[in-house]
Design a protein around this motif. Structure first.
Motif, mmCIF file in Angstrom:
data_model
loop_
_atom_site.group_PDB
_atom_site.id
_atom_site.type_symbol
_atom_site.label_atom_id
_atom_site.label_comp_id
_atom_site.label_asym_id
_atom_site.label_seq_id
_atom_site.Cartn_x
_atom_site.Cartn_y
_atom_site.Cartn_z
ATOM 1 N N GLY A 1 0.807 -1.211 0.000
ATOM 2 C CA GLY A 1 0.000 0.000 0.000
ATOM 3 C C GLY A 1 0.841 1.263 0.000
ATOM 4 N N ARG A 2 0.153 2.356 0.061
ATOM 5 C CA ARG A 2 0.769 3.682 0.025
ATOM 6 C C ARG A 2 0.887 4.229 1.445
ATOM 7 N NH1 ARG A 2 -1.047 9.048 -0.338
ATOM 8 N NH2 ARG A 2 0.230 10.387 -1.693
ATOM 9 N N ILE A 3 2.032 4.813 1.763
ATOM 10 C CA ILE A 3 2.218 5.424 3.075
ATOM 11 C C ILE A 3 1.378 6.696 3.141
ATOM 12 C CG2 ILE A 3 3.843 6.520 4.658
ATOM 13 C CD1 ILE A 3 6.027 4.735 3.598
ATOM 14 N N GLU A 4 0.416 6.702 4.049
ATOM 15 C CA GLU A 4 -0.478 7.854 4.203
ATOM 16 C C GLU A 4 -0.003 8.805 5.297
ATOM 17 O OE1 GLU A 4 -2.766 8.332 2.087
ATOM 18 O OE2 GLU A 4 -2.847 6.351 1.145
ATOM 19 N N MET A 5 0.558 8.256 6.376
ATOM 20 C CA MET A 5 1.031 9.090 7.485
ATOM 21 C C MET A 5 2.206 8.405 8.162
ATOM 22 S SD MET A 5 -2.502 10.421 9.314
ATOM 23 C CE MET A 5 -1.570 11.473 10.437
ATOM 24 N N ILE A 6 3.079 9.193 8.782
ATOM 25 C CA ILE A 6 4.207 8.678 9.560
ATOM 26 C C ILE A 6 4.154 9.326 10.941
ATOM 27 C CG2 ILE A 6 6.716 8.574 9.765
ATOM 28 C CD1 ILE A 6 6.884 8.630 6.725
ATOM 29 N N ASP A 7 4.191 8.512 11.972
ATOM 30 C CA ASP A 7 4.184 8.982 13.360
ATOM 31 C C ASP A 7 5.503 8.573 14.004
ATOM 32 O OD1 ASP A 7 3.761 9.630 15.977
ATOM 33 O OD2 ASP A 7 1.817 8.623 16.156
ATOM 34 N N SER A 8 6.510 9.428 13.873
ATOM 35 C CA SER A 8 7.851 9.111 14.385
ATOM 36 C C SER A 8 7.862 9.003 15.902
ATOM 37 C CB SER A 8 8.847 10.176 13.929
ATOM 38 O OG SER A 8 8.913 10.229 12.516
ATOM 39 N N ALA A 9 7.000 9.762 16.583
ATOM 40 C CA ALA A 9 6.988 9.739 18.043
ATOM 41 C C ALA A 9 6.597 8.361 18.569
ATOM 42 C CB ALA A 9 6.027 10.801 18.571
ATOM 43 N N LYS A 10 5.751 7.665 17.843
ATOM 44 C CA LYS A 10 5.289 6.349 18.292
ATOM 45 C C LYS A 10 5.858 5.215 17.437
ATOM 46 C CE LYS A 10 0.929 7.980 20.264
ATOM 47 N NZ LYS A 10 -0.550 7.815 20.274
ATOM 48 N N ASP A 11 6.831 5.525 16.567
ATOM 49 C CA ASP A 11 7.462 4.516 15.706
ATOM 50 C C ASP A 11 6.421 3.687 14.961
ATOM 51 O OD1 ASP A 11 10.015 5.303 16.409
ATOM 52 O OD2 ASP A 11 10.162 3.857 18.050
ATOM 53 N N ARG A 12 5.608 4.398 14.207
ATOM 54 C CA ARG A 12 4.596 3.698 13.424
ATOM 55 C C ARG A 12 4.285 4.505 12.165
ATOM 56 N NH1 ARG A 12 -1.354 4.618 16.240
ATOM 57 N NH2 ARG A 12 -1.271 6.906 16.302
ATOM 58 N N LEU A 13 3.641 3.820 11.226
ATOM 59 C CA LEU A 13 3.183 4.491 10.014
ATOM 60 C C LEU A 13 1.852 3.900 9.599
ATOM 61 C CD1 LEU A 13 3.691 2.303 7.507
ATOM 62 C CD2 LEU A 13 6.033 3.082 7.727
ATOM 63 N N ARG A 14 1.123 4.693 8.802
ATOM 64 C CA ARG A 14 -0.157 4.195 8.312
ATOM 65 C C ARG A 14 0.009 3.825 6.852
ATOM 66 N NH1 ARG A 14 -5.530 7.777 8.413
ATOM 67 N NH2 ARG A 14 -5.056 8.080 6.196
ATOM 68 N N LEU A 15 -0.147 2.547 6.584
ATOM 69 C CA LEU A 15 -0.053 2.025 5.228
ATOM 70 C C LEU A 15 -1.475 1.741 4.774
ATOM 71 C CD1 LEU A 15 2.308 1.315 3.296
ATOM 72 C CD2 LEU A 15 2.025 -1.062 3.986
ATOM 73 N N GLY A 16 -1.927 2.504 3.789
ATOM 74 C CA GLY A 16 -3.328 2.402 3.423
ATOM 75 C C GLY A 16 -4.195 2.891 4.565
ATOM 76 N N ARG A 17 -5.001 1.988 5.099
ATOM 77 C CA ARG A 17 -5.926 2.370 6.183
ATOM 78 C C ARG A 17 -5.494 1.837 7.548
ATOM 79 N NH1 ARG A 17 -11.184 0.140 2.830
ATOM 80 N NH2 ARG A 17 -11.071 1.597 1.074
ATOM 81 N N VAL A 18 -4.315 1.225 7.623
ATOM 82 C CA VAL A 18 -3.929 0.521 8.845
ATOM 83 C C VAL A 18 -2.640 1.109 9.418
ATOM 84 C CG1 VAL A 18 -3.278 -1.728 9.797
ATOM 85 C CG2 VAL A 18 -5.014 -1.600 8.003
ATOM 86 N N TRP A 19 -2.621 1.299 10.744
ATOM 87 C CA TRP A 19 -1.402 1.702 11.440
ATOM 88 C C TRP A 19 -0.565 0.459 11.735
ATOM 89 C CZ3 TRP A 19 0.495 6.438 11.944
ATOM 90 C CH2 TRP A 19 -0.368 7.528 11.836
ATOM 91 N N LEU A 20 0.709 0.546 11.394
ATOM 92 C CA LEU A 20 1.620 -0.571 11.603
ATOM 93 C C LEU A 20 2.761 -0.134 12.509
ATOM 94 C CD1 LEU A 20 1.898 -1.789 7.884
ATOM 95 C CD2 LEU A 20 0.418 -2.727 9.675
ATOM 96 N N ASN A 21 3.064 -0.981 13.510
ATOM 97 C CA ASN A 21 4.177 -0.697 14.410
ATOM 98 C C ASN A 21 5.502 -1.007 13.722
ATOM 99 O OD1 ASN A 21 2.356 -0.050 16.507
ATOM 100 N ND2 ASN A 21 2.160 -2.212 17.044
ATOM 101 N N THR A 22 6.432 -0.073 13.761
ATOM 102 C CA THR A 22 7.742 -0.261 13.139
ATOM 103 C C THR A 22 8.811 0.040 14.183
ATOM 104 O OG1 THR A 22 7.774 2.031 12.326
ATOM 105 C CG2 THR A 22 6.836 0.360 10.868
ATOM 106 N N ASN A 23 9.919 0.637 13.758
ATOM 107 C CA ASN A 23 10.930 1.140 14.686
ATOM 108 C C ASN A 23 11.585 2.373 14.069
ATOM 109 O OD1 ASN A 23 13.140 0.269 12.943
ATOM 110 N ND2 ASN A 23 12.729 -1.810 13.672
ATOM 111 N N GLU A 24 12.380 3.053 14.852
ATOM 112 C CA GLU A 24 12.982 4.308 14.398
ATOM 113 C C GLU A 24 13.833 4.114 13.151
ATOM 114 O OE1 GLU A 24 15.971 7.792 16.140
ATOM 115 O OE2 GLU A 24 15.356 6.098 17.391
ATOM 116 N N HIS A 25 14.551 2.997 13.079
ATOM 117 C CA HIS A 25 15.425 2.754 11.939
ATOM 118 C C HIS A 25 14.629 2.627 10.642
ATOM 119 C CE1 HIS A 25 18.788 1.233 9.611
ATOM 120 N NE2 HIS A 25 18.049 0.184 9.266
#
Length: 386
Positions: free
Chosen positions: A180-204
């Motif tokens: 999917g397409r990255i819609e939003m990035i939340d660096s404070a919580k180490d996550r991004l929204r791919l399409g309609r879903v928030w996914l937990n990632t890491n800072e790297h």
């Protein structure tokens, strides 16, 4: 967006490490994108690709055996022409999404997985992991499924095959895959929204990504949360410039022209049409197209076939009927690709008949020995006088 596989020229040793250069053998490399229709070799978009002991198999980028292929799987096949045959060097299964079902709608013929709407129809194969045939009504919220599908845009997919790999996330850690397409990035919580879903990632992972990128996220779904282990761009690649291309997909009109599966399609006055015309093209039309690579990500289309059913297109009626019968009755036997090895006819060796000479033994005549007759003298007893 659907991910392609990088050109065989970028893989050490040729396509899939076989040493086959798609632009070398036969003069032209060949790439197909579509569902697996039959085995015995492999049939994709009505064309046969021969499997050999050197053919490599990938599932979502990971090396797998040939037995990992199934009917209805969406694949990219990279091949080369050789002595009039089309030999598959690499078969790469590309799932659209893997994860738990969050919603089902039997009446509408759809399920929702990781925010992606998956449409099913009468041609969609629905199976359990052991190849047991299922119906849409058998799929439940919480079931974990692997979906092979064609992208329709805006997080909508037309399913070719849905495989239930677990009946619930409570069974433990299950795989996750999403495109999917990255819609939003939340660096404070180490996550991004791919399409309609928030996914937990890491800072790297968040260092080199930006909003708007088309990505493929893989990881696991654990304790009710989707966790990403790898995040990579959805690179597109259909071989090298000049290579032949055979693909199936939905058409979308953009300011740059028609697109399908993320590829820019050059449809012009020389393009031939079957089942319609240039005037009948519209966004959402499903078509099989063949042409050649003009430049990376761009295809000059020689022919467009409209009104197709992807899993049936180009398969002779007798063959298709046999596949349906055998598939429903003994899918386990049919779904394993059979690698055909040439049958060696051994010459019949006639062993020579050995004539042994008959030896006649001479008859030995033994002389008859006559024994001499012995005459015993008659002894007269003397007469006694009184």
């Amino acid at each position: 967006m659907l991910s392609g596989f990088e050109s065989g020229r970028d893989i050490p040793g040729g396509i899939g490490g076989t040493g086959i250069d798609p632009g070398g053998i036969g003069g032209t490399g060949i790439t197909a994108l579509g569902p697996i229709q039959r085995f015995g070799s492999i049939y994709v978009n009505g064309r046969e690709y021969l499997l050999t002991p050197e053919t490599r198999y990938l599932v979502d980028g990971a090396k797998r055996p040939a037995s990992a292929l199934h009917l209805g799987d969406l694949v990219i096949v990279q091949a080369a022409a050789f002595h009039g045959k089309t030999i598959a060097a690499l078969v790469h299964v590309q799932h659209a999404v893997i994860g738990p079902i969050s919603q089902t709608d039997v009446a509408a013929g759809q399920i929702t997985v990781l925010g992606q709407t998956i449409h099913l129809n009468s041609d969609t194969l629905i199976r359990a992991s052991g190849s047991l045939t299922l119906s849409l009504a058998d799929l439940r919220v919480g079931n974990v499924v692997a979906v092979s599908a064609l992208p329709q845009g805006h997080a909508q997919w037309q399913a070719l095959r849905v495989t239930r790999i677990a009946t619930g996330v409570a069974l433990g850690r299950v795989p996750l895959l999403m495109r999917g397409r990255i819609e939003m990035i939340d660096s404070a919580k180490d996550r991004l929204r791919l399409g309609r879903v928030w996914l937990n990632t890491n800072e790297h992972m968040l260092q080199d990504v930006v909003v708007g990128q088309e990505m493929i996220a893989t990881g696991s779904y654990q304790d009710g949360h989707p966790n990403v282990h790898t995040l990579r761009p959805a690179h597109l690649g259909l071989g090298s410039v000049g290579d032949r291309v055979y693909l199936v997909g939905y058409l979308h009109q953009t300011p740059q022209g028609w697109r399908s599966n993320g590829f820019l399609l050059r449809i012009g006055a020389d393009t031939r049409f079957v089942g319609g015309s240039a005037e009948s093209l519209h966004t959402g039309a499903l078509a099989v197209m063949d042409g050649h690579v003009e430049k990376p990500g761009e295809v000059i289309v020689d022919r467009v076939v409209l009104g197709v059913i992807p899993v049936r297109y180009g398969i002779p009626q007798l063959m298709h009927g046999a596949e349906e019968t055998g598939h429903r009755a003994t899918e386990t036997a049919i779904e394993r690709p059979e690698i055909v090895r040439p049958e060696m006819q051994r010459p019949e060796i006639m062993r020579p008949e050995i004539m042994r000479p008959q030896i006649q033994r001479p008859q030995i005549m033994r002389p008859e020995v006559q024994r001499p007759q012995i005459t015993r003298p008659q002894i007269q007893q003397p007469q006694m006088m009184p």
